[in-house]
Enzyme design. Structure first.
Site, PDB file in Angstrom:
ATOM      1  N   CYS A 114      38.611  -7.020  -1.519  1.00 38.68           N
ATOM      2  CA  CYS A 114      37.719  -6.554  -2.486  1.00 38.68           C
ATOM      3  C   CYS A 114      38.831  -5.717  -3.407  1.00 38.68           C
ATOM      4  O   CYS A 114      38.768  -5.907  -4.799  1.00 38.68           O
ATOM      5  CB  CYS A 114      36.672  -5.616  -1.775  1.00 38.68           C
ATOM      6  SG  CYS A 114      35.371  -5.333  -3.062  1.00 38.68           S
ATOM      7  N   CYS A 115      39.403  -5.056  -2.941  1.00 41.13           N
ATOM      8  CA  CYS A 115      40.169  -4.026  -3.796  1.00 41.13           C
ATOM      9  C   CYS A 115      41.463  -4.711  -4.347  1.00 41.13           C
ATOM     10  O   CYS A 115      41.855  -4.327  -5.605  1.00 41.13           O
ATOM     11  CB  CYS A 115      40.916  -2.912  -2.671  1.00 41.13           C
ATOM     12  SG  CYS A 115      40.134  -1.477  -2.386  1.00 41.13           S
ATOM     13  N   CYS A 198      35.038   3.693  -5.238  1.00 38.76           N
ATOM     14  CA  CYS A 198      33.781   3.022  -5.325  1.00 38.76           C
ATOM     15  C   CYS A 198      32.775   3.720  -4.488  1.00 38.76           C
ATOM     16  O   CYS A 198      32.796   4.052  -3.303  1.00 38.76           O
ATOM     17  CB  CYS A 198      34.018   1.588  -5.052  1.00 38.76           C
ATOM     18  SG  CYS A 198      35.101   0.618  -6.077  1.00 38.76           S
ATOM     19  N   CYS A 201      32.386   2.993  -0.745  1.00 30.24           N
ATOM     20  CA  CYS A 201      33.352   2.961   0.242  1.00 30.24           C
ATOM     21  C   CYS A 201      33.827   4.531   0.105  1.00 30.24           C
ATOM     22  O   CYS A 201      34.961   5.068   0.490  1.00 30.24           O
ATOM     23  CB  CYS A 201      34.622   2.168  -0.308  1.00 30.24           C
ATOM     24  SG  CYS A 201      34.198   0.420  -0.337  1.00 30.24           S
ATOM     25  N   CYS A 225      43.816   1.576  -1.795  1.00 27.85           N
ATOM     26  CA  CYS A 225      43.303   0.429  -2.321  1.00 27.85           C
ATOM     27  C   CYS A 225      44.359  -0.418  -2.429  1.00 27.85           C
ATOM     28  O   CYS A 225      43.919  -1.730  -2.669  1.00 27.85           O
ATOM     29  CB  CYS A 225      42.625   0.826  -3.651  1.00 27.85           C
ATOM     30  SG  CYS A 225      43.707   1.347  -4.833  1.00 27.85           S
TER      31      CYS A 225
HETATM   32  S1  SF4 Z   1      36.768   0.732  -2.908  1.00 32.67           S
HETATM   33 FE1  SF4 Z   1      35.378  -0.560  -2.021  1.00 32.67          FE
HETATM   34  S2  SF4 Z   1      34.011  -1.600  -3.559  1.00 32.67           S
HETATM   35 FE2  SF4 Z   1      35.758  -0.579  -4.580  1.00 32.67          FE
HETATM   36  S3  SF4 Z   1      37.407  -2.346  -4.884  1.00 32.67           S
HETATM   37 FE3  SF4 Z   1      37.936  -1.277  -2.838  1.00 32.67          FE
HETATM   38  S4  SF4 Z   1      36.752  -2.255  -1.349  1.00 32.67           S
HETATM   39 FE4  SF4 Z   1      35.802  -2.768  -3.354  1.00 32.67          FE
END
Ligand code: SF4
Length: 238
Positions: A114-115, A198, A201, A225
């Site tokens: 996701c990151c 985010c 998280c 991240c």
């Molecule tokens: S902080 Fe969380 S929601 Fe944001 S990009 Fe990374 S995993 Fe995804």
């Protein structure tokens, strides 16, 4: 004199310099790099407290220094509002994001992926599109276990200098600077957050580790991240 990648005894500097000396050192690092790279020096502004300090320092070096902000669909409403206010004040900040479709709750099942998609990929895009040779970050070596192994001037990606001008600052010195210079910050800090990311998280904790509230309950807890650890060449395949 050209900006040189060098191994410095960072731990000695953390405790060896006082607040005013650290401010001078940080300004000097940005000034030297700006003299060398000019418009190809760009600040990565995460809108967190550390980035607010680096951005203010950079603006003291030159009002012309540009920056970029990486945002995601999951940023808290307060951060999005703070971003709008900051960009209105500094139009030389460009905003990048990745609107690709991703599986639901990827941040729970595969937070690294996701990151990679939502943060690292737009960082690569920003560096390529803004023609960056030197990017400036708000990384600090006292933030947590994953941040101890950095230098003030690095070249992790060939041909791309990474400048970490406040690497040796303590968290309290960040707040000292922000208060003394009356720099606006994200209102979420008033609620007790110490490190912002985010919404899904980022949590408030009483853990001594500044980044302990990040990615709680996942393999990434207190971690990164990826923008400081992953390759940033634009053609890198994730
Ligand atoms: S902080 Fe969380 S929601 Fe944001 S990009 Fe990374 S995993 Fe995804």
């Amino acid at each position: 004199m050209p900006v040189q990648v060098a191994q410095v005894d960072v731990k000695t500097l953390v405790d060896g310099l006082n607040f005013a000396e650290k401010v001078d050192r940080s300004l000097g690092l940005i000034r030297e790099a700006y003299e060398e790279y000019g418009d190809r020096l760009v600040v990565a502004n995460s809108l967190g407290k550390d980035s607010c300090v680096v951005w203010d320092l950079a603006k003291r070096v030159s009002a012309n220094i540009r920056g970029f902000i990486i945002t995601t669909r999951f940023k808290p409403a307060e951060t999005k509002q703070f971003m709008r206010e900051t960009v209105a004040r500094y139009p030389e900040l460009q905003v990048f994001s990745n609107e690709v479709e991703i599986p639901d709750r990827l941040y729970e099942t595969e937070p690294d992926r996701c990151c990679d998609l939502l943060k690292v990929e737009p960082t690569r895009q920003a560096i390529a599109e803004m023609n960056v040779s030197c990017w400036v970050t708000g990384l600090r070596c006292t933030e947590g276990r994953t941040r101890t192994d950095f230098q003030e001037i690095e070249e992790r990606d060939p041909g791309l200098i990474k400048l970490n001008p406040i690497l040796i600052w303590y968290e309290r010195e960040i707040w000292q600077y922000l208060a003394l210079h009356q720099v606006p910050v994200n209102p979420l800090y008033a609620l007790g957050y110490r490190s912002l990311g985010c919404a899904p998280c980022t949590h408030i904790t009483s853990d001594p580790d500044e980044r302990a509230g990040r990615w709680i309950g996942t393999s990434k807890c207190g971690g990164e991240c990826g923008i400081h650890t992953r390759p940033l060449q634009a053609d890198y395949q994730i």
